[in-house]
Design a protein around this motif. Structure first.
Motif, PDB file in Angstrom:
ATOM      1  N   SER A   1       0.895  -1.238   0.015  1.00  0.00           N
ATOM      2  CA  SER A   1       0.119   0.152   0.020  1.00  0.00           C
ATOM      3  C   SER A   1       0.927   1.442  -0.003  1.00  0.00           C
ATOM      4  O   SER A   1       1.707   1.488   0.915  1.00  0.00           O
ATOM      5  CB  SER A   1      -0.917   0.091   1.133  1.00  0.00           C
ATOM      6  OG  SER A   1      -1.712   1.211   1.255  1.00  0.00           O
TER       7      SER A   1
ATOM      8  N   ASP B   1      -3.414   1.178   4.819  1.00  0.00           N
ATOM      9  CA  ASP B   1      -2.567   2.166   4.923  1.00  0.00           C
ATOM     10  C   ASP B   1      -2.496   2.787   6.191  1.00  0.00           C
ATOM     11  O   ASP B   1      -3.174   3.846   6.576  1.00  0.00           O
ATOM     12  CB  ASP B   1      -2.705   3.091   3.663  1.00  0.00           C
ATOM     13  CG  ASP B   1      -1.546   3.950   3.471  1.00  0.00           C
ATOM     14  OD1 ASP B   1      -0.475   3.832   4.205  1.00  0.00           O
ATOM     15  OD2 ASP B   1      -1.326   4.779   2.779  1.00  0.00           O
TER      16      ASP B   1
ATOM     17  N   ASP C   1      -1.914  -1.546  -3.706  1.00  0.00           N
ATOM     18  CA  ASP C   1      -2.953  -0.626  -3.064  1.00  0.00           C
ATOM     19  C   ASP C   1      -2.611   0.860  -3.328  1.00  0.00           C
ATOM     20  O   ASP C   1      -1.637   1.405  -2.670  1.00  0.00           O
ATOM     21  CB  ASP C   1      -3.238  -0.905  -1.664  1.00  0.00           C
ATOM     22  CG  ASP C   1      -4.428  -0.157  -0.759  1.00  0.00           C
ATOM     23  OD1 ASP C   1      -4.926   0.862  -1.540  1.00  0.00           O
ATOM     24  OD2 ASP C   1      -4.881  -0.340  -0.021  1.00  0.00           O
TER      25      ASP C   1
ATOM     26  N   SER D   1      -5.359  -6.826   1.470  1.00  0.00           N
ATOM     27  CA  SER D   1      -6.159  -5.710   1.117  1.00  0.00           C
ATOM     28  C   SER D   1      -7.725  -6.308   1.758  1.00  0.00           C
ATOM     29  O   SER D   1      -7.987  -7.517   1.535  1.00  0.00           O
ATOM     30  CB  SER D   1      -6.623  -5.609  -0.464  1.00  0.00           C
ATOM     31  OG  SER D   1      -7.715  -4.910  -0.348  1.00  0.00           O
TER      32      SER D   1
END
Length: 451
Positions: A65, A114, A106, A134
């Motif tokens: 991410s 994140d 991501d 995710s």
């Protein structure tokens, strides 16, 4: 003495190691997974493009991410291109490289994965990189494809996913869209795309290009759709097969739909395309916010649209177009009118509608217990029309903002209206009731009220 902390031993060691890119790339196979995030962050900071690209192909976690860095605009364009190129290399492989577990890149600026700063006993560094799987993409099941011919080609390649807010525009496309278009031009497959916001801006791409991109989007994940371009109904009807799959959408914004095409449509053709357009709203059961701006095919047809829209609609904006009295009556009879919190009819010209505005009065009465924001700016309302809706307006006990600018010939009646509303019991209206006319005319109105 400087208050900044000196670099850690790990940071110093990383800077030394990264000076020899060949050595780093060679050592990736034996590098402990826990060292990948800080070393990757250091490689990006020092702009070691080859190292970044190589580490993408050896990333030991399911997800990478970078949303935090993108939101802070700390991601160098050349480094971001290296990230996308490394991701593209994985897309072209049939077998995942040893040690590589990357499945999701991501790029959401506000991602649940994140964390921005990673602090733990085993990770005392600040990388701005998240490595979790995710969550939004779970379970990562493949959606039904419209282009079945492309499916066999995908079976033998790695199943990779790109999490992002997708903006499709021909003028100044962003790096991700450029990456996708370049792969299509080279005849390469695209990743699966999971996006929360889907935007179409400006001139449209060729339908073949658009179709190939949209066939890879997980449309059931989309929560917001924005279409900001000049379209005719035929163009909009071509998007309908994709938009009707956005079943999780809660916000839909459409701007600029005209009835004129390159060649003229018959009335039957206009109705056919309009029916196809409004049918896409039927599966959108979670739709709460609908904004239709400059959609010049609604006049006389609003009832058809409202029959397809979710009854749970809370915010409705129909602006800069023409509506008839029958359209306002249809709005008053719709299920959503009883619980609207915001109604925006700005730039809808009322001068051609009957003087009593019965339909609008009924809408205001039905929404009186929930309506917070009302915008009738630029509607060219007459004195008689303003007077006609005043009793219904006085029932809106929750109203906090009433925008009426653009009806400048009615300043005296606005003053009377504000004075009348101000004289009502305070329990019916909050102390701050704004006509929001304009900063210049507010003083004029106040002076007229005091006169």
């Amino acid at each position: 003495m400087s208050s900044s902390s000196p670099p850690s031993l790990f940071a110093l060691a990383s800077q030394t190691i990264l000076k020899d890119q060949v050595q780093v790339i060679t050592a990736l196979d034996s590098l402990p997974a826990v060292l990948f995030p800080p070393l990757f962050s250091e490689a990006m900071s020092s702009r070691n493009i080859k190292t970044v690209q190589a580490m993408m192909q050896a990333w030991p976690f399911p997800c990478l991410s970078l949303g935090h860095l993108m939101e802070a605009q700390q991601l160098d364009p050349d480094i971001f291109k290296a990230v996308l190129d490394g991701f593209g290399v994985l897309l072209d492989l049939e077998v995942r490289p040893p040690g590589c577990n990357l499945e999701v890149l991501d790029l959401w600026t506000k991602s649940p994965n994140d964390t921005g700063n990673l602090h733990s006993p085993t990770q005392p560094w600040n990388t701005g990189i998240s490595i979790q799987k995710s969550e939004v993409g779970q379970p990562r099941t493949k959606r039904r494809r419209l282009d079945h011919a492309s499916a066999p080609q995908r079976q033998h390649l790695l199943d990779m996913q790109l999490d992002m807010d997708l903006c499709i525009k021909r003028t100044c496309p962003d790096q991700v869209l450029t990456f996708l278009i370049r792969r299509l031009n080279l005849g390469k497959v695209l990743p699966q795309i999971c996006c929360r916001k889907l935007t179409f801006v400006g001139k449209k791409y060729r339908y073949t290009i658009l179709k190939k991109i949209m066939d890879n989007v997980h449309l059931h994940c989309v929560q917001e759709v924005q279409i900001n371009r000049s379209l005719n109904l035929l163009d909009l009807a071509m998007l309908a097969p994709y938009l009707e799959q956005t079943v999780s959408v809660n916000t839909f914004h459409l701007s600029g739909v005209y009835t004129y095409p390159v060649t003229s449509f018959t009335e039957q053709e206009v109705q056919k395309f309009f029916t196809r357009f409004i049918s896409q709203f039927l599966p959108m059961h979670q739709l709460k916010h609908l904004h239709l701006d400059s959609v010049f095919c609604l006049e006389g047809r609003l009832d058809q649209l409202l029959m397809c829209v979710s009854p749970n609609l809370e915010n409705l904006a129909i602006t800069d177009c023409f509506l008839s009295e029958s359209d306002l009556i249809s709005l008053s009879l719709s299920c959503c009118s009883s619980h609207l919190t915001s109604l925006d009819l700005s730039e809808v010209v009322f001068i051609t509608i009957t003087e009593d505005l019965e339909g609008l009065s009924v809408v205001l009465m039905r929404a009186s217990s929930t309506l917070v924001h009302l915008d009738l700016g630029g509607c060219w309302m007459t004195d008689t029309q303003l007077t006609a809706i005043l009793p219904a307006l006085s029932l809106c006990a929750q109203l906090q903002v009433f925008r009426f600018c653009g009806n400048l010939s009615l300043l005296r009646d606005e003053a009377q209206a504000i004075k009348a509303l101000d004289s009502l019991p305070t329990m019916l209206f909050p102390p701050l009731f704004s006509a929001a006319i304009s900063r210049r005319s507010i003083k004029t109105v106040q002076a007229m009220v005091q006169a």
